[in-house]
Design an enzyme around this catalytic site. Structure first.
Site, PDB file in Angstrom:
ATOM      1  N   ARG A 144     -24.080  -3.365  24.963  1.00 52.51           N
ATOM      2  CA  ARG A 144     -24.431  -1.950  24.932  1.00 52.51           C
ATOM      3  C   ARG A 144     -23.180  -1.190  24.510  1.00 52.51           C
ATOM      4  NH1 ARG A 144     -26.475  -4.271  29.596  1.00 52.51           N
ATOM      5  NH2 ARG A 144     -28.757  -4.190  29.825  1.00 52.51           N
ATOM      6  N   LYS A 169     -24.901  -3.158  33.115  1.00 57.09           N
ATOM      7  CA  LYS A 169     -26.018  -2.472  33.765  1.00 57.09           C
ATOM      8  C   LYS A 169     -26.402  -3.227  35.038  1.00 57.09           C
ATOM      9  CE  LYS A 169     -30.309  -0.196  32.443  1.00 57.09           C
ATOM     10  NZ  LYS A 169     -31.297   0.004  31.356  1.00 57.09           N
ATOM     11  N   HIS A 281     -27.497   1.486  19.568  1.00 57.53           N
ATOM     12  CA  HIS A 281     -28.281   0.540  20.367  1.00 57.53           C
ATOM     13  C   HIS A 281     -29.174  -0.336  19.482  1.00 57.53           C
ATOM     14  CE1 HIS A 281     -29.133  -0.663  24.451  1.00 57.53           C
ATOM     15  NE2 HIS A 281     -30.422  -0.690  24.214  1.00 57.53           N
ATOM     16  N   ARG A 284     -27.877  -3.826  19.027  1.00 59.07           N
ATOM     17  CA  ARG A 284     -28.161  -4.746  20.139  1.00 59.07           C
ATOM     18  C   ARG A 284     -29.563  -5.333  19.960  1.00 59.07           C
ATOM     19  NH1 ARG A 284     -27.341  -5.881  25.787  1.00 59.07           N
ATOM     20  NH2 ARG A 284     -29.196  -5.572  27.067  1.00 59.07           N
ATOM     21  N   HIS A 307     -30.240  -9.263  30.836  1.00 61.15           N
ATOM     22  CA  HIS A 307     -31.503  -8.805  31.415  1.00 61.15           C
ATOM     23  C   HIS A 307     -31.782  -9.550  32.716  1.00 61.15           C
ATOM     24  CE1 HIS A 307     -33.129  -7.431  27.220  1.00 61.15           C
ATOM     25  NE2 HIS A 307     -32.358  -6.531  27.784  1.00 61.15           N
ATOM     26  N   TYR A 316     -38.749  -8.529  22.319  1.00 53.72           N
ATOM     27  CA  TYR A 316     -38.269  -8.904  20.986  1.00 53.72           C
ATOM     28  C   TYR A 316     -39.181  -9.935  20.328  1.00 53.72           C
ATOM     29  CZ  TYR A 316     -34.205  -6.378  22.573  1.00 53.72           C
ATOM     30  OH  TYR A 316     -33.390  -5.393  23.057  1.00 53.72           O
TER      31      TYR A 316
END
Length: 334
Positions: A144, A169, A281, A284, A307, A316
């Site tokens: 990110r 994150k 972004h 990414r 994630h 994706y």
């Protein structure tokens, strides 16, 4: 009997208490600024009434006002709700079950914008210097934008060709690859950054923000080369987190602002003649999609992206289903 002339300290203001609680929980400076802003707006919306005198009805009125009158996005409305949840639960110390029942705005489910490798190359060719390096890292590692900008020198391992991403994150650390093609440019960049750092030290500066309590535990580490930002700002500034009650703070060199990278990417996309609404972004998203196209399994991609749930990474796979889930149109059979 003598009387003391010592002034009685005034009670801390509500927003100061909120700020202190946020810092105690080690939230980011961005979260701090956003929460304080929403709490201020909430108080002003109801003519400066204290939040403890307001309830569920007022919270719903405020959130509805944001959606209907201000026409804010669902994510913005939810951020405002999170700020108010923090205020009531963490600061005022009141458990209000009704806050959990306030309806969450529905965020639309949209597929991410993804560039082809040719499009990525065209955009990168229109960037140079630090901006080119940052965006190359976003595409080459899946980071990110703030993860890239907050990188410290010590977290780039040239020998192992790895980058350690700290406090991503959800406050999680993870490891991603260091693209071989970026090793030489990054080493050259490090030489320039080190020269800048040495100049700062010579002038009595050279300290950077230290995460959480490390600044107190290792008081001299803030000036160490390893703790410096990989992408430092071009100028020194007062760190807002260090400002005391007298308005005094420490002068430090922060990292490059993400808005500068966003502006550069926006202009590069226009110059490249792309019609896709690409942002930093997007690189990414493109990283993840291109890895899956190359045959890497989704669990590997999930780990590289950081994630928590593979379902987040699964989006994706929808991007890969070309032409309506890979089905050929009957028109093309005529």
């Amino acid at each position: 009997m003598t009387t003391s002339n010592t002034p009685v300290p005034s009670e801390p203001k509500l927003l100061d208490i909120v700020r202190g609680k946020i810092r105690l929980k080690h939230y980011s400076i961005r979260t701090e600024q956003a929460y304080l802003d929403w709490i201020k707006r909430y108080i002003l919306h109801f003519d400066k009434q204290h939040p403890k005198d307001l309830g569920a009805a007022e919270v719903e009125v405020f959130l509805t006002h944001l959606a209907v009158v201000r026409n804010v996005s669902a994510s913005t409305q939810n951020q405002a709700k999170s700020a108010l949840l923090f205020l009531y639960k963490e600061v005022l110390g009141t458990e209000f079950p009704w806050l959990d029942d306030v309806e969450q705005a529905k965020t639309p489910k949209r597929l991410p914008v993804v560039l082809t490798q040719d499009e990525v190359g065209r955009v990168l060719k229109r960037l140079d210097g630090t901006q080119h390096l940052v965006v190359s890292l976003l595409y080459g590692t899946g980071m990110r934008i703030l993860e890239a900008l907050r990188l410290r020198v010590k977290d780039v391992d040239f020998a192992r060709k790895e980058i350690l991403i700290r406090d991503g994150k959800g406050f999680k650390d993870r490891i991603t690859m260091l693209p071989v093609s970026l090793i030489a440019p990054l080493k050259l960049h490090f030489e320039k950054v080190k020269t800048l750092h040495e100049a700062d030290l010579a002038q009595g500066y050279g300290a950077v923000y230290m995460p959480q309590a490390l600044g107190k535990k290792y008081p001299y580490a803030a000036r160490d080369w390893g703790w410096q930002y990989v992408f430092p700002s071009g100028k020194l500034s007062v760190d807002p987190r260090s400002i005391d009650e007298n308005g005094q703070g420490e002068t430090r060199r922060h990292h490059v602002q993400d808005q500068a990278i966003q502006r550069a990417v926006r202009q590069a996309v226009v110059d490249a003649g792309l019609t896709k609404p690409a942002t930093p972004h997007t690189f990414r998203h493109s990283f993840a999609t291109h890895l899956l196209e190359s045959g890497y399994d989704i669990r590997t991609v999930q780990e590289l992206l950081g994630h928590s749930d593979v379902a987040t990474t699964m989006i994706y796979t929808h991007v890969l289903n070309k032409g309506g889930r890979g089905v050929g149109s009957p028109l093309d059979a005529l």
